[in-house]
Design an enzyme around this catalytic site. Structure first.
Site, PDB file in Angstrom:
ATOM      1  N   TYR A  18       0.737  -1.215   0.114  1.00 54.60           N
ATOM      2  CA  TYR A  18      -0.203   0.099   0.291  1.00 54.60           C
ATOM      3  C   TYR A  18       0.957   1.119   0.052  1.00 54.60           C
ATOM      4  O   TYR A  18       0.705   2.133  -0.643  1.00 54.60           O
ATOM      5  CB  TYR A  18      -0.777   0.185   1.021  1.00 54.60           C
ATOM      6  CG  TYR A  18      -1.906   0.916   1.239  1.00 54.60           C
ATOM      7  CD1 TYR A  18      -3.029   1.060   0.588  1.00 54.60           C
ATOM      8  CD2 TYR A  18      -1.640   2.318   2.117  1.00 54.60           C
ATOM      9  CE1 TYR A  18      -4.003   1.878   0.802  1.00 54.60           C
ATOM     10  CE2 TYR A  18      -2.495   3.392   1.965  1.00 54.60           C
ATOM     11  CZ  TYR A  18      -3.665   3.127   1.419  1.00 54.60           C
ATOM     12  OH  TYR A  18      -4.510   4.214   1.355  1.00 54.60           O
ATOM     13  N   HIS A  22       1.262   4.214  -3.100  1.00 54.89           N
ATOM     14  CA  HIS A  22       0.905   5.628  -2.768  1.00 54.89           C
ATOM     15  C   HIS A  22       2.298   6.492  -2.737  1.00 54.89           C
ATOM     16  O   HIS A  22       2.048   7.631  -3.324  1.00 54.89           O
ATOM     17  CB  HIS A  22       0.583   5.741  -1.478  1.00 54.89           C
ATOM     18  CG  HIS A  22      -0.859   5.443  -1.311  1.00 54.89           C
ATOM     19  ND1 HIS A  22      -1.601   4.166  -1.496  1.00 54.89           N
ATOM     20  CD2 HIS A  22      -2.175   6.296  -1.456  1.00 54.89           C
ATOM     21  CE1 HIS A  22      -2.750   4.427  -1.540  1.00 54.89           C
ATOM     22  NE2 HIS A  22      -3.263   5.413  -1.491  1.00 54.89           N
ATOM     23  N   TYR A  41      -3.752  16.137   1.985  1.00 57.65           N
ATOM     24  CA  TYR A  41      -4.129  14.839   2.150  1.00 57.65           C
ATOM     25  C   TYR A  41      -3.083  13.866   2.631  1.00 57.65           C
ATOM     26  O   TYR A  41      -1.961  13.966   2.240  1.00 57.65           O
ATOM     27  CB  TYR A  41      -4.296  14.239   0.749  1.00 57.65           C
ATOM     28  CG  TYR A  41      -5.130  12.877   0.651  1.00 57.65           C
ATOM     29  CD1 TYR A  41      -5.704  12.260   1.483  1.00 57.65           C
ATOM     30  CD2 TYR A  41      -5.588  12.821  -0.812  1.00 57.65           C
ATOM     31  CE1 TYR A  41      -6.472  10.922   1.330  1.00 57.65           C
ATOM     32  CE2 TYR A  41      -6.568  11.438  -0.785  1.00 57.65           C
ATOM     33  CZ  TYR A  41      -6.820  10.905   0.259  1.00 57.65           C
ATOM     34  OH  TYR A  41      -7.408   9.614   0.062  1.00 57.65           O
ATOM     35  N   TRP A  76      -7.722   3.947 -10.603  1.00 59.89           N
ATOM     36  CA  TRP A  76      -6.942   3.847  -9.070  1.00 59.89           C
ATOM     37  C   TRP A  76      -7.790   2.648  -8.350  1.00 59.89           C
ATOM     38  O   TRP A  76      -7.004   2.189  -7.772  1.00 59.89           O
ATOM     39  CB  TRP A  76      -6.710   5.091  -8.672  1.00 59.89           C
ATOM     40  CG  TRP A  76      -6.260   5.079  -7.217  1.00 59.89           C
ATOM     41  CD1 TRP A  76      -6.544   5.017  -5.752  1.00 59.89           C
ATOM     42  CD2 TRP A  76      -4.488   4.888  -6.774  1.00 59.89           C
ATOM     43  NE1 TRP A  76      -5.538   5.084  -5.066  1.00 59.89           N
ATOM     44  CE2 TRP A  76      -4.470   4.660  -5.572  1.00 59.89           C
ATOM     45  CE3 TRP A  76      -3.761   5.009  -8.108  1.00 59.89           C
ATOM     46  CZ2 TRP A  76      -3.028   4.900  -5.077  1.00 59.89           C
ATOM     47  CZ3 TRP A  76      -2.262   4.677  -7.546  1.00 59.89           C
ATOM     48  CH2 TRP A  76      -2.102   4.795  -6.039  1.00 59.89           C
ATOM     49  N   TRP A  77      -8.983   2.773  -8.180  1.00 62.14           N
ATOM     50  CA  TRP A  77      -9.640   1.845  -7.440  1.00 62.14           C
ATOM     51  C   TRP A  77      -9.638   0.562  -7.893  1.00 62.14           C
ATOM     52  O   TRP A  77      -9.168  -0.544  -7.075  1.00 62.14           O
ATOM     53  CB  TRP A  77     -11.143   2.102  -7.425  1.00 62.14           C
ATOM     54  CG  TRP A  77     -11.675   3.194  -6.647  1.00 62.14           C
ATOM     55  CD1 TRP A  77     -11.064   3.944  -5.707  1.00 62.14           C
ATOM     56  CD2 TRP A  77     -12.853   3.898  -6.592  1.00 62.14           C
ATOM     57  NE1 TRP A  77     -11.821   5.074  -5.362  1.00 62.14           N
ATOM     58  CE2 TRP A  77     -12.883   4.918  -5.825  1.00 62.14           C
ATOM     59  CE3 TRP A  77     -14.043   3.621  -7.630  1.00 62.14           C
ATOM     60  CZ2 TRP A  77     -14.078   5.662  -5.536  1.00 62.14           C
ATOM     61  CZ3 TRP A  77     -15.178   4.137  -7.119  1.00 62.14           C
ATOM     62  CH2 TRP A  77     -15.102   5.470  -6.342  1.00 62.14           C
TER      63      TRP A  77
END
Length: 104
Positions: A18, A22, A41, A76-77
């Site tokens: 993950y 990112h 963010y 992206w999902w």
């Protein structure tokens, strides 16, 4: 500006993947986040529970909600679907958090 907090869940053993994905966030995804009013963010991981806690500042809920329907967001999902809990449309299962305190 709206401060938005939320949580999501990683599959066990996927924290490193993950973070890797990112750290290589696609430029088009960064542009989309800014285009739909997202700023400042951050995502944090509780390593004991695999719970991700996100913080995001947005211009408005209405504008931000439209980002879900962009092609880059859907891509992206799909890219992230194998490492976290998802809904049928591959969006992450996400729960909004209630803000109970803020200090500038």
């Amino acid at each position: 500006m709206v401060r938005k907090g939320f949580k999501m869940h990683l599959h066990p053993g996927m924290a490193q993947e993950y973070e890797k994905r990112h750290n290589m966030l696609w430029p088009e995804m960064k542009e989309m986040i800014h285009e739909y009013g997202g700023r400042n963010y951050s995502i944090f991981l509780d390593q004991e529970t695999n719970v991700l806690y996100g913080y995001l500042e947005i211009e408005s809920e209405e504008k931000w909600s439209k980002s879900a329907d962009t092609a880059i967001n859907r891509k992206w999902w799909d890219y992230m679907a194998d490492i976290m809990e998802i809904n049928q449309d591959n969006s992450p299962v996400s729960t909004d958090l209630k803000q109970v305190f803020h200090l500038d």
